[in-house]
Design a protein around this motif. Structure first.
Motif, PDB file in Angstrom:
ATOM      1  N   LEU A 169      59.965  26.271 -55.847  1.00  0.00           N
ATOM      2  CA  LEU A 169      59.172  27.209 -55.058  1.00  0.00           C
ATOM      3  C   LEU A 169      59.429  27.037 -53.564  1.00  0.00           C
ATOM      4  O   LEU A 169      59.444  28.013 -52.817  1.00  0.00           O
ATOM      5  N   THR A 170      59.637  25.791 -53.138  1.00  0.00           N
ATOM      6  CA  THR A 170      59.962  25.558 -51.729  1.00  0.00           C
ATOM      7  C   THR A 170      61.277  26.239 -51.365  1.00  0.00           C
ATOM      8  O   THR A 170      61.409  26.884 -50.316  1.00  0.00           O
ATOM      9  N   ALA A 171      62.268  26.122 -52.239  1.00  0.00           N
ATOM     10  CA  ALA A 171      63.563  26.752 -51.978  1.00  0.00           C
ATOM     11  C   ALA A 171      63.445  28.275 -51.967  1.00  0.00           C
ATOM     12  O   ALA A 171      64.013  28.949 -51.095  1.00  0.00           O
ATOM     13  N   ALA A 172      62.708  28.838 -52.915  1.00  0.00           N
ATOM     14  CA  ALA A 172      62.532  30.294 -52.969  1.00  0.00           C
ATOM     15  C   ALA A 172      61.781  30.794 -51.743  1.00  0.00           C
ATOM     16  O   ALA A 172      62.114  31.847 -51.176  1.00  0.00           O
ATOM     17  N   ARG A 173      60.789  30.044 -51.338  1.00  0.00           N
ATOM     18  CA  ARG A 173      60.004  30.430 -50.149  1.00  0.00           C
ATOM     19  C   ARG A 173      60.892  30.464 -48.903  1.00  0.00           C
ATOM     20  O   ARG A 173      60.848  31.417 -48.112  1.00  0.00           O
ATOM     21  N   LEU A 174      61.707  29.445 -48.725  1.00  0.00           N
ATOM     22  CA  LEU A 174      62.583  29.387 -47.557  1.00  0.00           C
ATOM     23  C   LEU A 174      63.592  30.532 -47.558  1.00  0.00           C
ATOM     24  O   LEU A 174      63.903  31.104 -46.509  1.00  0.00           O
ATOM     25  N   LEU A 175      64.119  30.878 -48.722  1.00  0.00           N
ATOM     26  CA  LEU A 175      65.052  31.999 -48.819  1.00  0.00           C
ATOM     27  C   LEU A 175      64.391  33.292 -48.354  1.00  0.00           C
ATOM     28  O   LEU A 175      64.978  34.070 -47.586  1.00  0.00           O
ATOM     29  N   CYS A 176      63.164  33.521 -48.802  1.00  0.00           N
ATOM     30  CA  CYS A 176      62.463  34.756 -48.427  1.00  0.00           C
ATOM     31  C   CYS A 176      62.152  34.791 -46.933  1.00  0.00           C
ATOM     32  O   CYS A 176      62.357  35.823 -46.267  1.00  0.00           O
ATOM     33  N   TYR A 177      61.674  33.680 -46.387  1.00  0.00           N
ATOM     34  CA  TYR A 177      61.366  33.664 -44.952  1.00  0.00           C
ATOM     35  C   TYR A 177      62.635  33.757 -44.101  1.00  0.00           C
ATOM     36  O   TYR A 177      62.627  34.354 -43.021  1.00  0.00           O
ATOM     37  N   MET A 237      68.974  38.429 -53.007  1.00  0.00           N
ATOM     38  CA  MET A 237      68.758  37.104 -53.582  1.00  0.00           C
ATOM     39  C   MET A 237      67.271  36.820 -53.746  1.00  0.00           C
ATOM     40  O   MET A 237      66.821  36.289 -54.778  1.00  0.00           O
ATOM     41  N   SER A 238      66.490  37.169 -52.725  1.00  0.00           N
ATOM     42  CA  SER A 238      65.042  36.949 -52.776  1.00  0.00           C
ATOM     43  C   SER A 238      64.419  37.709 -53.930  1.00  0.00           C
ATOM     44  O   SER A 238      63.537  37.197 -54.634  1.00  0.00           O
ATOM     45  N   LYS A 239      64.883  38.942 -54.144  1.00  0.00           N
ATOM     46  CA  LYS A 239      64.245  39.801 -55.143  1.00  0.00           C
ATOM     47  C   LYS A 239      64.529  39.355 -56.571  1.00  0.00           C
ATOM     48  O   LYS A 239      63.672  39.453 -57.448  1.00  0.00           O
ATOM     49  N   TRP A 240      65.746  38.859 -56.854  1.00  0.00           N
ATOM     50  CA  TRP A 240      66.001  38.483 -58.246  1.00  0.00           C
ATOM     51  C   TRP A 240      65.599  37.043 -58.524  1.00  0.00           C
ATOM     52  O   TRP A 240      65.109  36.730 -59.615  1.00  0.00           O
ATOM     53  N   TRP A 241      65.781  36.151 -57.531  1.00  0.00           N
ATOM     54  CA  TRP A 241      65.576  34.740 -57.839  1.00  0.00           C
ATOM     55  C   TRP A 241      64.120  34.307 -57.711  1.00  0.00           C
ATOM     56  O   TRP A 241      63.630  33.538 -58.547  1.00  0.00           O
ATOM     57  N   ALA A 242      63.402  34.796 -56.711  1.00  0.00           N
ATOM     58  CA  ALA A 242      62.015  34.363 -56.543  1.00  0.00           C
ATOM     59  C   ALA A 242      61.122  34.805 -57.702  1.00  0.00           C
ATOM     60  O   ALA A 242      60.350  33.986 -58.230  1.00  0.00           O
ATOM     61  N   PRO A 243      61.152  36.069 -58.157  1.00  0.00           N
ATOM     62  CA  PRO A 243      60.343  36.422 -59.328  1.00  0.00           C
ATOM     63  C   PRO A 243      60.731  35.647 -60.585  1.00  0.00           C
ATOM     64  O   PRO A 243      59.853  35.250 -61.364  1.00  0.00           O
ATOM     65  N   ALA A 279      67.202  42.175 -61.763  1.00  0.00           N
ATOM     66  CA  ALA A 279      68.102  41.090 -61.362  1.00  0.00           C
ATOM     67  C   ALA A 279      69.561  41.551 -61.390  1.00  0.00           C
ATOM     68  O   ALA A 279      70.361  41.183 -60.521  1.00  0.00           O
ATOM     69  N   GLN A 280      69.911  42.369 -62.389  1.00  0.00           N
ATOM     70  CA  GLN A 280      71.293  42.831 -62.493  1.00  0.00           C
ATOM     71  C   GLN A 280      71.689  43.693 -61.288  1.00  0.00           C
ATOM     72  O   GLN A 280      72.792  43.561 -60.747  1.00  0.00           O
ATOM     73  N   ILE A 281      70.769  44.567 -60.858  1.00  0.00           N
ATOM     74  CA  ILE A 281      71.047  45.399 -59.688  1.00  0.00           C
ATOM     75  C   ILE A 281      71.166  44.535 -58.438  1.00  0.00           C
ATOM     76  O   ILE A 281      72.046  44.743 -57.584  1.00  0.00           O
ATOM     77  N   MET A 282      70.292  43.547 -58.306  1.00  0.00           N
ATOM     78  CA  MET A 282      70.340  42.680 -57.123  1.00  0.00           C
ATOM     79  C   MET A 282      71.648  41.888 -57.068  1.00  0.00           C
ATOM     80  O   MET A 282      72.248  41.718 -55.994  1.00  0.00           O
ATOM     81  N   LYS A 283      72.101  41.411 -58.210  1.00  0.00           N
ATOM     82  CA  LYS A 283      73.369  40.670 -58.225  1.00  0.00           C
ATOM     83  C   LYS A 283      74.539  41.589 -57.887  1.00  0.00           C
ATOM     84  O   LYS A 283      75.518  41.162 -57.248  1.00  0.00           O
ATOM     85  N   LEU A 284      74.443  42.855 -58.303  1.00  0.00           N
ATOM     86  CA  LEU A 284      75.465  43.820 -57.943  1.00  0.00           C
ATOM     87  C   LEU A 284      75.496  44.046 -56.432  1.00  0.00           C
ATOM     88  O   LEU A 284      76.570  44.131 -55.825  1.00  0.00           O
ATOM     89  N   VAL A 285      74.316  44.117 -55.821  1.00  0.00           N
ATOM     90  CA  VAL A 285      74.237  44.267 -54.364  1.00  0.00           C
ATOM     91  C   VAL A 285      74.917  43.086 -53.670  1.00  0.00           C
ATOM     92  O   VAL A 285      75.704  43.262 -52.730  1.00  0.00           O
ATOM     93  N   ILE A 286      74.636  41.885 -54.145  1.00  0.00           N
ATOM     94  CA  ILE A 286      75.226  40.693 -53.540  1.00  0.00           C
ATOM     95  C   ILE A 286      76.751  40.702 -53.689  1.00  0.00           C
ATOM     96  O   ILE A 286      77.501  40.420 -52.736  1.00  0.00           O
TER      97      ILE A 286
END
Length: 382
Positions: free
Chosen positions: A290-298, A316-322, A364-371
């Motif tokens: 959760l600390t890692a996900a939080r830092l990514l979002c901020y 990355m924030s949208k697929w990994w944090a949820p 998640a699939q759409i977000m990975k495509l964006v990346i």
């Protein structure tokens, strides 16, 4: 990079946490049963500056930065992830209107969003297509001083929204993402009907569909230039994806906090559960994730405030944090044993609510495509 919050940012975060603890958390299950968020609660959040605080003061916001908006979202998510979505959608739609509506239309609607007086939904996807938002069947045809809309859109807050920003095809091009325009459509216009959805979670958000049958919208409700709507919304989603990540992180962090308390007081074999490595170590892992996900979002929001590219980080924030939040809450439910499986505790509800945010606003699939496209370009990406 400074990881500390300013005094003003801290004040906003503390205010959001206070209302999360006193007003949101005790009625989290009650809002699911009611299937809605109380209008008076909405207005209370607005009065405290907890809806779209990054909007300029001239339009009813507080003129704060996006990092502050994220801190507000995370703390509200601790108390009720569905109420936090009210802030996420409020920030997204208010930003679209502030940047693309005529000055008169923005002054009419944006302050009402920030104050909690009204909800304005976002109608990007359609029931038949889901993630394929670039090929809408909703059409808008110019007729004198109006645009005439025909079709259907999915939206959150389908029952309570006073209006919705929709994206419709306004030109002859059948190419994906082309000739799409955005409109603000009040949902009390003739020809609009609403259809509620029956979802397994996030019931307080009240997802549904809006059907448009020859709905006449004034020409002044076009947002930006005709044919540019798809670009407008994609830019907005880069911001809201990080907010959704923090919405889920807050929900999961509250569950972890409650689980630490549970395993510290629950006795088994004449000692607290927390004295077992098999209990304490999964929670230590959860704190780390959760600390890692939080830092990514901020970090994403910090990039947005700095005017730097952040499309990849937002995805990355949208697929990994949820996903991380869902995995963490699942582990917490198991550590509660049979109690976690029962409906008296909020853990199972949080699990269902977070699951919906692995789907909505971009899978998640759409977000990975964006990346991948950000790194490779469209020609070399999947």
């Amino acid at each position: 990079m400074d990881f500390a919050l300013s005094a003003e940012q801290q004040e906003y975060r503390d205010g959001a946490r206070a209302i999360a603890v006193t007003r949101l958390l005790p009625e989290y299950r009650g809002r699911e049963r009611a299937g809605r968020i109380e209008p008076e609660l909405r207005r209370e959040l607005g009065a405290l500056g907890l809806i779209a605080p990054e909007i300029p003061e001239a339009l009813g916001g507080r003129g704060m930065d996006r990092v502050t908006s994220g801190a507000v979202t995370e703390e509200i998510g601790r108390g009720d992830i569905n109420v936090a979505y009210l802030q996420v959608v409020g920030s997204l739609v208010a930003q679209i209107l502030a940047g693309n509506a005529t000055p008169d239309l923005a002054r009419e609607w944006v302050p009402r969003i920030c104050s909690g007086e009204e909800i304005v939904g976002i109608g990007l996807t359609e029931p038949h297509a889901g993630s394929d938002a670039g090929m809408p069947r909703l059409t808008a045809k110019r007729d004198g001083d109006d645009w005439v809309l025909d079709g259907v859109k999915s939206l959150s807050f389908g029952r309570d929204a006073a209006a919705v920003v929709v994206f419709a095809r306004t030109g002859p091009s059948e190419a994906r993402g082309k000739d799409i325009s955005a409109f603000l459509v009040p949902l009390d216009l003739p020809g609009v009907t609403r259809e509620p959805f029956s979802d397994m979670g996030t019931t307080a958000v009240g997802r549904g569909a809006a059907h448009f049958d020859g709905v006449r919208v004034p020409a002044g409700h076009l947002l930006g230039e005709a044919g540019s709507g798809f670009t407008q919304v994609m830019q907005g989603f880069d911001f809201s994806r990080a907010l959704i990540g923090l919405q889920c992180v807050g929900c999961a962090q509250q569950t972890v906090d409650e689980t630490w308390e549970h395993v510290s007081t629950r006795q088994a074999f004449d000692r607290p559960l927390s004295t077992n490595q098999g209990v304490a170590f999964p929670l230590a892992e959860a704190e780390t994730l959760l600390t890692a996900a939080r830092l990514l979002c901020y970090h994403t929001l910090w990039l947005k405030d700095a005017g730097l590219p952040h499309t990849s980080q937002a995805a990355m924030s949208k697929w990994w944090a949820p996903k991380t939040a869902y995995d963490v809450i699942t582990q917490c439910l198991l550590l509660h044993g049979q109690y976690g499986y029962r409906t008296e505790l909020p853990v199972q509800q949080r699990l269902r609510d977070v699951l919906g945010l692995q789907i909505g606003d971009g899978t998640a699939q759409i977000m990975k495509l964006v990346i991948a496209r950000q790194r490779l370009g469209r020609e070399l990406a999947p």
